[in-house]
Scaffold this active site. Structure first.
Site, PDB file in Angstrom:
ATOM      1  N   GLY A 145       2.827  -3.190   8.174  1.00  0.00           N
ATOM      2  CA  GLY A 145       3.049  -3.546   9.571  1.00  0.00           C
ATOM      3  C   GLY A 145       4.514  -3.810   9.847  1.00  0.00           C
ATOM      4  O   GLY A 145       5.230  -4.327   8.990  1.00  0.00           O
TER       5      GLY A 145
ATOM      6  N   THR B 114       0.819  -1.211   0.000  1.00  0.00           N
ATOM      7  CA  THR B 114       0.000   0.000   0.000  1.00  0.00           C
ATOM      8  C   THR B 114       0.855   1.264   0.000  1.00  0.00           C
ATOM      9  O   THR B 114       1.879   1.319   0.663  1.00  0.00           O
ATOM     10  CB  THR B 114      -0.900  -0.022   1.245  1.00  0.00           C
ATOM     11  OG1 THR B 114      -1.674  -1.212   1.214  1.00  0.00           O
ATOM     12  CG2 THR B 114      -1.832   1.173   1.280  1.00  0.00           C
TER      13      THR B 114
ATOM     14  N   GLU C 192      -6.314  -5.285   3.922  1.00  0.00           N
ATOM     15  CA  GLU C 192      -6.357  -6.431   2.991  1.00  0.00           C
ATOM     16  C   GLU C 192      -7.472  -6.285   1.961  1.00  0.00           C
ATOM     17  O   GLU C 192      -8.054  -7.264   1.516  1.00  0.00           O
ATOM     18  CB  GLU C 192      -6.489  -7.767   3.746  1.00  0.00           C
ATOM     19  CG  GLU C 192      -5.427  -8.035   4.790  1.00  0.00           C
ATOM     20  CD  GLU C 192      -4.012  -7.895   4.261  1.00  0.00           C
ATOM     21  OE1 GLU C 192      -3.814  -8.055   3.045  1.00  0.00           O
ATOM     22  OE2 GLU C 192      -3.109  -7.595   5.056  1.00  0.00           O
TER      23      GLU C 192
END
Lengths: 585, 585
Positions: free
Chosen positions: A103, A64, A347
């Site tokens: 993350g 992303t 997601e």
């Protein structure tokens, strides 16, 4: 209801992972590892996997970007092949191309699997995965050309590491592009094996796993807390002159919580169905057969959207059903809510996912209409539709074939209707993309109807196949009926629309739905207790097994830090004001 | 669209309070003050109001108990009259009777307006308000017999003071019962003036005010952020080969945000309607006329439930419509959400409130059927119902009389249906309370349908009466149409049920709804800009006036504390692991 308690063992098998609670750090490290295993060559796997498994490196999955989310083709990060040095140059061309959200990236990762547009001799070959070291293994500092940090506080996950990454002329060797399915040769030739969709494959597994591990477990815990609390909490005079009633004896409370309980079971049974199908397709792909990949992608996209959406809504129903105490963090419910909420976006944003499924459905419908055979989950699209619901009295709605036909009919009608509209608009002169956009509200509804049909079907099929104790079987069937009828009631418009179901039949649905609420009221506590989360796992003053709600709330509240601090405003601001009241009181 | 910009001035008048943002402490102090003004005698007002106004004392309103919420008659705190000393003894008889939640109670208040069951010579006279000092004015310490503290962390409002209070034999003078409407005389006689409902009256004002000041403003800010962001954010190839499209150009995004924008206007116009009616009834009561109190109570109960529910859902739609960035606290949206969310529970749990409205509606229906005249807002309950919707083509759904009739018809049908069911169940042998409970899911739906009808009607009436610029008028009419048609679509089942609207007509509704989305797409930015919150008030990286979304996100993220701290895990845990990778890479 001893019979229902036996469910515990059956469920426990699927829940081993969940009960570990599993909020470890380096969450995305696993995604990083899976990607190498799926997309890497044997040599790449041999080199990188042991390092990652031993935590000699920490990986993140950097897809992303600040300006680009679910639409992967829009990613702007570039990987340009430099033949002279046999390296790729990785670059963030502008601020909106910064990697944003991965993350473990902001404060932890040493390596990132960077998804970037591959350029060879000025030509763009689309998105590919590249292994990029971002921090020194000597001292953990960012490498030259790397700007990396944390993106700041988020709803719920305030302390989780999510990062940003800016890359300036980072050079990585040719061998760092994961090359199982597409490869750049030293002379700059590009070789492709298999579908370009394969880059999405690891995301599919993430989606399947998150449904089972994150989403469904959260709704289960919320149901457990709210249902247990609802047999402790009393409110209002029910029968005049009698004691206040347990709130679960109110029909409105049953109407809130019991459909959520049924949803827990529905989604619980959906998980192995999706995982089995994933494993089947995975097996096919490993032997070079990519034919089922589009169906798997469409199925999991829609299911991820639907399950996260309904689970989030369900947790919130449970939270509000606990009244004011559901707003206290001590109930455990607010943190469950903000935890599951994020899954509606990460997601894959849900609207985008639903529309991906819709695109597949419309394509399949066209294929089917031109006589081609269709994959199993969408074969119904070209089946002849029964004209009307055959139910004659309310008990007919306890027949699974009656409500399955209703869901099938509705999904089929909505998909065919939306597809016809797209076609009609194109015929009237609109470009295909305009026609699609002008129909997308209806396509979304059609996509949801398809997912709902599949979920009800999986619930019905699973319950039919279970070799369980007759007592359990009855309870599970009731849950299945309630689940299906709840969705008919809450989507009544699309069942009534073409008079497939009449107003009279809908009244039967409501009647039998209310009957089921009353029956399941008696079984509700054992049906949630069957999931057997411990008090420590629930971490809720409202949901503990012993039902000592008020004592626990009071004990826990007294420990709040505010109760062990001096109010500094008093001395400074309030004291003079209060003292001047002394003479007047 | 200069015309629409002129709306600004019109709206500003109503928004003077809101734009002050108003998150001051001692929030409940105002409720305390209002209660004394409403329920106190002239002497009580003269004594206590100046003290409170000058902050010589800090008051809280202590109603809710640990085990008792919206059902006020269930409160367990007691106030027992001791004739020998001319005092009341205030007591918390058990743990579930502790006062729990009152604002400013845990760490601040010196006085509490305690709602307690009045006992005189062993007889219970119901709930009454008592002024109880809880902390010393000398040193702010709790007085003897008082246990007081903070109830701990809550969703969203972690730092707000909400308290608990345990009272053991607290003695207060006879004069500390607020006695405008009911009084205990020195000899123990109980005197009542006016309706017992008067104790609820101050809560009615709180509900009316919170709709305007807290709830609607929050939805407005969320719309402003999401709509502005949606014309900056681009995603996906819309037209093949062209640049990525602004997300507000997607029909699905319009379908999320524009109905919320219409809702902002609908609720905005509802506020003065409710306040005007409150003031009218207030005036009547001051002159001893209590006849309109039940209607006001029922109206505001249902409206509080509906407005908080839809505003909360709307803020969340806006938040999710911003994708991943809506999950970042820097968007400003998560805090708006958890702020408005609480309003679904405080000042009356929504389900309970809807059912209070339903009770009033069923009662009015029976009165109307027995020939009595009905109050204005429910007069339609006994009107003759038109059998079918008269729309012949989609443009008919731009006629306000067409959709108003649909909402009226539906509300009427649902209320009559639920009332008949209650009656039928009673005839079949059920007790009244059982019959009511067995119908409460349907009563809830009927109550919502009534509120929706009123809100659509107020929107239509307000727009018709406004003497605004023709350009503004067109925009407002479109918003009104969109609002009504959105609710018809999302509640389609109950309009289709008895074939009042046909499937064919519902397709017209969808068509015209989609047309309106496209028209309002062009006006959306000015229609939110009209509310003119400043960047500082929005406090959102996504919603600022200049549209510099990505720059602002990056700047604000860099300031996060995590980016200015050393990762302590590295030195201790990770360094040895990473160093062992050095030889392998």
């Amino acid at each position: 209801m001893n019979a229902v308690l036996k469910l515990l063992h059956h469920i426990q098998v699927h829940f081993n992972f969940r009960v570990l609670a599993g909020d470890i750090g380096f969450n995305v490290h696993t995604v990083f590892l899976n990607c190498i295993n799926e997309l890497g060559t044997d040599e790449q796997i041999a080199k990188w996997v042991p390092l990652a498994q031993n935590y000699n490196i920490i990986g993140t999955y950097a897809q992303t970007e600040l300006g680009h989310g679910t639409y992967l083709r829009g990613l702007e990060t570039t990987a340009t092949f430099d033949m002279s040095t046999q390296e790729f140059l990785i670059n963030t061309p502008k601020i909106s191309a910064m990697k944003w959200w991965p993350g473990d990236l902001g404060r932890s990762a040493t390596h990132a699997l960077v998804l970037a547009q591959l350029y060879i001799k000025g030509k763009n070959y689309g998105m590919h995965p590249f292994l990029v070291q971002i921090r020194s293994l000597h001292d953990h500092s960012p490498l030259p050309g790397i700007t990396v940090g944390d993106i700041g506080p988020k709803m719920g996950f305030a302390h989780v590491d999510n990062g940003y990454l800016f890359l300036r002329n980072i050079r990585i060797p040719l061998q760092n592009m994961l090359s199982r399915y597409s490869q750049v040769l030293p002379d700059g030739r590009y070789v492709k094996r298999g579908s370009e969709k394969i880059n999405y494959f690891s995301m599919i597994l993430v989606r399947v796993n998150m449904i089972g591990e994150v989403v469904v477990g959260t709704l289960t815990k919320a149901c457990m807390i709210a249902i247990r609390y609802s047999v402790v909490r009393r409110q209002s005079e029910f029968k005049p002159g009698a004691a206040e009633a347990k709130i679960l004896d109110y029909q409105t409370q049953q109407g809130k919580l019991l459909p959520q309980l049924a949803t827990v079971y529905a989604f619980h049974f959906l998980c192995p169905y999706l995982l089995d199908y994933y494993n089947l397709v995975h097996h096919e792909i490993k032997s070079g057969n990519f034919k089922s990949l589009p169906e798997l992608h469409a199925l999991t996209a829609g299911m991820k959207a639907l399950v996260t959406e309904y689970s989030t809504a369900g947790v919130e129903v449970c939270r509000r059903a606990c009244g004011g105490h559901g707003y206290s963090m001590l109930s455990g419910l607010p943190s469950l809510y903000s935890y599951v909420l994020a899954a509606c976006t990460y997601e894959g944003e849900n609207t985008v996912l639903y529309l991906q499924t819709a695109r597949y459905l419309v394509k399949c419908l066209a294929m089917g209409q031109s006589g081609q055979s269709l994959p199993q989950s969408v074969a119904y699209l070209t089946s002849a539709l029964s004209r009307r619901c055959q139910a004659r009295d309310k008990s007919d709605f306890l027949k699974t074939e009656i409500y399955l036909d209703a869901f099938e009919h509705r999904a089929c009608r909505l998909i065919r209707g939306a597809a016809s509209k797209v076609q009609a608009l194109v015929h009237s002169g609109l470009e295909q993309y305009e026609a699609w956009n002008s129909t997308s509200v209806e396509l979304l509804e059609a996509s949801m109807a398809h997912c709902q049909y599949i979920i009800v079907k999986v619930f019905v099929d699973t319950v039919e196949k279970l070799n369980s104790d007759p007592g359990i079987h009855i309870s599970l069937k009731r849950l299945c009926h309630l689940f299906a009828l709840h969705w008919i009631r809450t989507n009544a418009g699309s069942f009534l629309h073409n008079e497939y179901i009449s107003g009279n039949q809908l009244d039967m649905v409501t009647e039998i739905y209310l009957d089921l609420l009353l029956l399941l009221r008696k079984e509700a506590v054992v049906l949630v207790d069957a999931f057997d989360y411990t008090d420590e796992q629930l971490n809720s003053a409202l949901g503990s097994y012993d039902g000592q709600v008020y004592q626990r709330l009071f004990e826990w509240a007294q420990k709040a830090p505010e109760n062990h601090q001096v109010n500094s405003a008093y001395e400074k601001h309030m004291k003079p004001l209060f003292h001047s009241a002394l003479s007047k009181l």
